[in-house]
Enzyme design. Structure first.
Site, PDB file in Angstrom:
ATOM      1  N   ASN A 323       5.919  11.690   3.123  1.00  0.00           N
ATOM      2  CA  ASN A 323       5.945  10.417   2.519  1.00  0.00           C
ATOM      3  C   ASN A 323       5.394  10.559   1.016  1.00  0.00           C
ATOM      4  OD1 ASN A 323       6.583   7.690   2.537  1.00  0.00           O
ATOM      5  ND2 ASN A 323       5.038   6.902   3.913  1.00  0.00           N
ATOM      6  N   HIS A 359       1.570  -1.592   6.241  1.00  0.00           N
ATOM      7  CA  HIS A 359       2.524  -1.308   7.432  1.00  0.00           C
ATOM      8  C   HIS A 359       2.649  -2.475   8.547  1.00  0.00           C
ATOM      9  CE1 HIS A 359       2.307   3.094   6.265  1.00  0.00           C
ATOM     10  NE2 HIS A 359       3.289   3.283   7.201  1.00  0.00           N
TER      11      HIS A 359
END
Length: 469
Positions: A323, A359
């Site tokens: 990521n 998230h």
């Protein structure tokens, strides 16, 4: 018109059921792969057109993909974008506009999570909304940096700062860039502007130079998608909750959890490779030239495959290899902006808290980033203890000891990836707690218990200098 649409939906559902994924996931995958024909159309017919034409094409493609996946709810992203643009247009690049962007973008996203979240991952409008949250927040920061004296800016701030607010059409093109707005990667507005201006290539570059690297990333995406499918067939998530898993030996449960976690990550890696390939093909992944004068096309890379597969630790290798663009965004816009707190661990906690909120609201996100924090803390502290014992540290450099160290650390990262990624993958408390209890919370004991057994390690490895000094 309704019958063809219903037939198409029925076909998609049949295909989705046959490959074991939901229809929303299949539509998302198709939309990501559509980035390739969109890139081909842009490079052959749109790239040399005026900026306005390019913006319109990019916005149109992005909106069509958004409505295809999420319907009218996709307009949440438009409402969010218009509000932030209005704020920046009204009060400009100021500390106030940055605070408003930070709070509003994250709050809008969290409210969306609250109303749409279920027991599992939800492919709804909040998915591209989380990409937009970082993109528009970064836009506010870059405009603010453009108002500051150059002496107060670091290298990245100087590179990405904006002297003036781009037009609304330009911001819309940046927001809905079709090869990246669904699942990333992140990139600053300045990069989008360079792309529109046709400057994302080397001085002697031809339009065919980025085809080979784009195809390679696509094929790697196919490989990792296949590996994920293969691994999931042997170690599905349901296996972790089964009596069969509970009945095997503890060491085997721990090892199988690590293997399962590794195959789970291949799902994310395959998606990132697909999107990276389309970003390379359209041209926005250009990242300058290497020492030999060859163009680099890793500007949108979200995973370093070699570093990921050979990782020796979590605090450096895994974080740097996985990521990548989101981590870079967090470093640039959150971590470095928290330096006023005067403690790197406070800054790190701030980043992890923001990441968890970004998230979603499931407990698994917070547990996952807590696990990341204690793993980083333990590993760095342990490395410092080893480095202070220079005799032992030097012996680890011997060829035999070095190879043995590599093997031990590779096994360590493979096994501990399971409990680290577990809460992020399963989300719900009752699920990750069950699996942790079945593996006797071994990772929490080793990472979180470091404070308790650190004195023993320091006694075994006291500070010693090499006598040859």
């Amino acid at each position: 018109m309704e019958e063809p649409l219903m037939e198409t939906s029925s076909i998609l559902k049949t295909i989705a059921d046959s490959v074991g994924i939901g229809e929303p996931a299949l539509k998302l995958l198709l939309s990501i792969l559509l980035g390739y024909p969109i890139a081909i159309v842009h490079r052959h017919f749109i790239a040399k057109q005026p900026p306005t034409t390019q913006h319109v094409f990019i916005v149109s493609c992005g909106l069509l993909l958004g409505f295809y996946n999420f319907g009218i709810e996709f307009l949440h992203s438009t409402a969010n974008m218009l509000f932030i643009y209005g704020v920046l247009k009204t009060i400009g690049g100021t500390a106030h506009s940055v605070i408003i962007a930070l709070v509003f973008n994250l709050t809008y996203l969290l409210v969306g999570y609250y109303y749409t979240s279920t027991e599992s991952y939800d492919i709804v409008w909040t998915m591209p909304q989380c990409i937009l949250t970082l993109r528009l927040t970064g836009l506010a920061f870059d405009l603010y940096d453009g108002s500051l004296p150059e002496a107060e800016l670091n290298k990245d701030q100087k590179l990405n700062r904006l002297r003036e607010l781009p037009s609304l059409l330009e911001v819309a093109g940046y927001t809905y860039f079709p090869t990246s707005f669904l699942v990333g990667p992140q990139f600053p507005m300045r990069k989008y502007q360079e792309f529109i201006a046709g400057r994302m290539k080397g001085p002697t570059e031809t339009s065919a130079h980025n085809i080979s690297p784009a195809i390679r990333r696509f094929l790697l995406g196919c490989l990792y998608a296949g590996l994920h499918t293969f691994g999931n067939s042997y170690y599905p998530e349901e296996y972790l909750y089964s009596d069969e898993y509970a009945g095997v030996a503890l060491w085997k449960r721990i090892v199988e959890l690590g293997i399962w976690g590794h195959f789970v990550l291949y799902k994310y890696i395959s998606i990132w490779l697909f999107t990276e390939g389309s970003c390379i093909l359209i041209g926005i992944a250009y990242n300058g030239q290497d020492a030999s004068g060859n163009s680099k096309w890793d500007g949108c890379a979200n995973v370093d495959l070699w570093l990921f597969e050979t990782a020796q630790n979590f605090h450096s290798d895994y974080i740097r290899s996985f990521n990548i663009n989101t981590n870079n965004w967090m470093m640039q816009y959150i971590y470095k902006r928290l330096r006023f707190m005067g403690n790197k661990y406070y800054s790190q906690l701030g980043v992890l808290l923001y990441l968890a909120l970004w998230h979603g609201i499931h407990s698994g996100y917070y547990m996952c980033f807590f696990m990341e924090f204690i793993s980083v803390f333990m590993e760095k502290d342990f490395e410092n203890v080893v480095k202070r014992n220079e005799v032992f540290a030097e012996r680890l450099q011997d060829p035999v000891a070095s190879n043995l160290k590599w093997l031990v650390l590779k096994i360590y990262t493979l096994i501990f990836m399971g409990p680290c990624i577990l809460p992020l993958a399963v989300l719900k408390f009752d699920k990750w707690w069950m699996v942790y209890s079945r593996t006797w919370f071994f990772s929490q004991i080793i990472w979180g218990g470091w404070i308790l057994y650190k004195p023993l390690v320091k006694k075994l490895l006291p500070p010693r200098r090499d006598r040859r000094e």
